[in-house]
Design an enzyme around this catalytic site. Structure first.
Site, PDB file in Angstrom:
ATOM      1  N   GLU A   1     -12.249   1.436  18.104  1.00 36.21           N
ATOM      2  CA  GLU A   1     -13.278   1.604  17.306  1.00 36.21           C
ATOM      3  C   GLU A   1     -14.680   0.924  17.836  1.00 36.21           C
ATOM      4  OE1 GLU A   1     -11.583   0.467  13.580  1.00 36.21           O
ATOM      5  OE2 GLU A   1     -10.295   2.080  13.393  1.00 36.21           O
TER       6      GLU A   1
ATOM      7  N   ILE B   1       0.780  -1.227   0.034  1.00 39.49           N
ATOM      8  CA  ILE B   1       0.015   0.031  -0.077  1.00 39.49           C
ATOM      9  C   ILE B   1       1.048   1.418   0.027  1.00 39.49           C
ATOM     10  CG2 ILE B   1      -1.685   1.344   1.213  1.00 39.49           C
ATOM     11  CD1 ILE B   1      -2.657  -1.686   2.419  1.00 39.49           C
TER      12      ILE B   1
ATOM     13  N   ASP C   1      -8.367   7.462   8.947  1.00 43.34           N
ATOM     14  CA  ASP C   1      -9.516   6.114   8.710  1.00 43.34           C
ATOM     15  C   ASP C   1      -9.582   5.342   9.921  1.00 43.34           C
ATOM     16  OD1 ASP C   1     -11.523   5.046   6.990  1.00 43.34           O
ATOM     17  OD2 ASP C   1      -9.823   3.569   6.490  1.00 43.34           O
TER      18      ASP C   1
ATOM     19  N   HIS D   1     -13.172   3.861   9.083  1.00 43.24           N
ATOM     20  CA  HIS D   1     -12.445   2.641   8.685  1.00 43.24           C
ATOM     21  C   HIS D   1     -12.772   2.089   7.551  1.00 43.24           C
ATOM     22  CE1 HIS D   1      -9.869  -0.597  10.600  1.00 43.24           C
ATOM     23  NE2 HIS D   1      -9.493  -0.611   9.080  1.00 43.24           N
TER      24      HIS D   1
END
Length: 528
Positions: free
Chosen positions: A262, A153, A257, A280
């Protein structure tokens, strides 16, 4: 022959196309089963496909008497008990590349939105506010993007940033000058990236070494007005430190993000006008969801038809005879790899593993993979395992060589691991001693006898009276207890090494003070 395939989480029809097209696949889609229903029915199936909802626990695996393969349509496998699957001889596959493009695009979207204050301006406009002066942004052209972590990535983000005519500087433990030149980017240490970048994006796994990598000290190194992006893992950035850096105007903005906890509702970072965020969504595209499902579906088809899978996560079962021979060396091989990587702060170009004595007569490739796992986990995290370690090493560009010799070299069995870097070679050798377990018996050219576990301090020094005493005195002042000490030397009065095992992790400032002692050349802390 017909295979029964259970899909227990929602997957698109396009994603399971390889299963539909293959002969002999009886597909059952049941996305509403409770854990109890899954446990009661799992024995009927040869393959199980899941996303993140289904929890494939040890209890379920224990009842999966016919299960041969589990496919996870995504990257992580936190919802699958890998140990239980391996013990049952069930192979687990995932899709590590399926979301690469999606995550890279989301990072760029966050970068551009951050630079131009698009979310803030839109929110104002929705509230009937038309204020062009308040939301003046900056151009990306000629700005420097710092990329920390240049895996799949990170490399994609770097390429896209160059398309925006940005300068890119990157850090990755496996990035060499040659690779950077080929990519058209600059490279340096983490500190270099922090100091030079106008925008910083992180793309590392979350592990002990990277947790709060971007902390209060890191923010002090950055330019005033720097902007931060995290679309990788919550926890890489210290959120309290980020909040303080934004409030103090050190950081001009942040795009997030992911968060440490979470769902991140009522998070105080979201009260700051300089912060933009998404829940996310890095892998949340139609294409990415289809891609990961296609990848695991194809692996399931290939495996059930006797082929080779592309993305195995755990170690495939081997014969009991081979396992009985090599299993005692698994811990030793991993610890040798981890120790040598801790000793080496340069990019690894080549790894040579030498098997001597009785080991030379065994199938040792599982030990080689396990050694590589120990080496690569330091930088790539827990998702590196015995199976995919060789894959990662190949992708990074590390050459792996196995050597066998029946010569005993003074031990019934001996493993020697050697790495080559731009400045030379480092090596470590180990064996199993009857009744005593694993031992490191040689480091470079120094004879030693150390148990490879716990907190180790490796010291290179001059063989002079008082050197050992000064080290012991300083550690005593720091309230650090020495459990064991081994000394090896080349010649009387020449270079020597000390290997200490201590009762707790040694901090960087304590290492610096040790290095300042007379006759001490170098100090390295290695946690095994």
């Amino acid at each position: 022959m017909t295979f029964n395939i259970l899909i227990s989480d929602p997957l698109s029809e396009d994603g399971i196309y390889p299963l539909r097209q293959a002969e002999g696949m009886n597909i059952v889609i049941e996305t509403g089963w409770s854990p109890e229903e899954l446990a009661n029915r799992i024995s009927e199936f040869d393959a199980l496909l899941v996303r993140s909802q289904t929890q494939v626990t040890a209890d379920i695996i224990a009842k999966a008497t016919n299960l041969k393969i589990i496919g996870r349509a995504g990257v992580g496998v936190d919802n699958i008990d890998l140990t239980a699957a391996t013990e049952r001889g069930i192979i687990v596959v995932n899709a590590p590349d399926g979301n690469t493009n999606s995550a890279a695009e989301h990072t760029m979207a966050m970068l551009m939105s951050l630079a131009r204050k698009i979310p803030q301006a839109f929110h104002a406009l929705k509230n009937n506010e038309w204020d062009r002066k308040k939301y003046v942004g900056v151009e990306l052209k000629n700005k420097t993007l710092g990329v920390i972590g240049l895996g799949r990535i990170g490399a994609e983000v770097a390429a896209r940033a160059q398309g925006q005519r940005m300068n890119v500087i990157a850090y990755d433990p496996f990035l060499t000058a040659e690779k950077a030149l080929k990519m058209g980017i600059d490279f340096g240490s983490v500190e270099d990236v922090l100091r030079k970048a106008d925008f910083i994006t992180v793309h590392t796994p979350l592990m002990k070494e990277t947790k709060h990598l971007i902390n209060a000290d890191a923010f002090k190194l950055m330019k005033d007005g720097v902007q931060i992006i995290n679309c990788a893992r919550g926890g890489i950035i210290d959120e309290e430190a980020l909040y303080d850096a934004i409030v103090s105007k050190k950081v001009d903005g942040a795009a997030l993000d992911v968060f440490e906890q979470e769902p991140a509702v009522n998070h105080k970072l979201l009260t700051l006008a300089e912060v933009i965020a998404t829940p996310h969504l890095g892998a949340s595209t139609i294409e990415a969801q289809e891609s990961v499902a296609i990848d695991v579906s194809q692996d399931v088809v290939d495996f059930l038809n006797g082929g080779v899978v592309r993305n195995p996560v755990n170690l495939p079962s081997v014969s009991k005879e081979i396992m009985l021979k090599i299993e005692p060396y698994f811990n030793l091989s991993e610890k040798l790899g981890a120790f040598l990587m801790g000793l080496t702060n340069e990019v690894i170009e080549e790894v040579n593993i030498y098997y001597s004595g009785d080991l030379a007569g065994f199938e040792v490739s599982p030990l080689t993979r396990n050694t590589l796992k120990g080496m690569l986990k330091r930088h790539l995290g827990e998702h590196v395992n015995e199976v995919n370690a060789k894959f990662f090493a190949d992708r990074i560009g590390i050459q792996i060589n196995e050597h066998k010799s029946t010569a005993s070299r003074g031990f019934t069995n001996l493993m020697t691991v050697e790495v080559t870097t731009a400045s030379g070679t480092r090596r470590v050798a180990g064996t199993l001693l009857n009744g005593l377990g694993a031992r490191i018996v040689k480091v470079d050219n120094y004879i030693i006898d150390v148990v490879p576990e716990g907190h180790i301090v490796f010291i290179k020094h001059k063989d002079q009276p008082g050197a050992i005493g000064r080290v012991g005195t300083l550690l005593a002042k720091e309230n650090i207890n020495i459990a064991t000490m081994q000394v090896g030397r080349s010649t009387l009065g020449g270079d020597a090494i000390m290997m200490l095992t201590i009762d707790k992790h040694i901090e960087q400032n304590e290492i610096v003070r040790l290095k300042e002692l007379e006759d001490i050349y170098d100090v390295t802390a290695i946690d095994l």
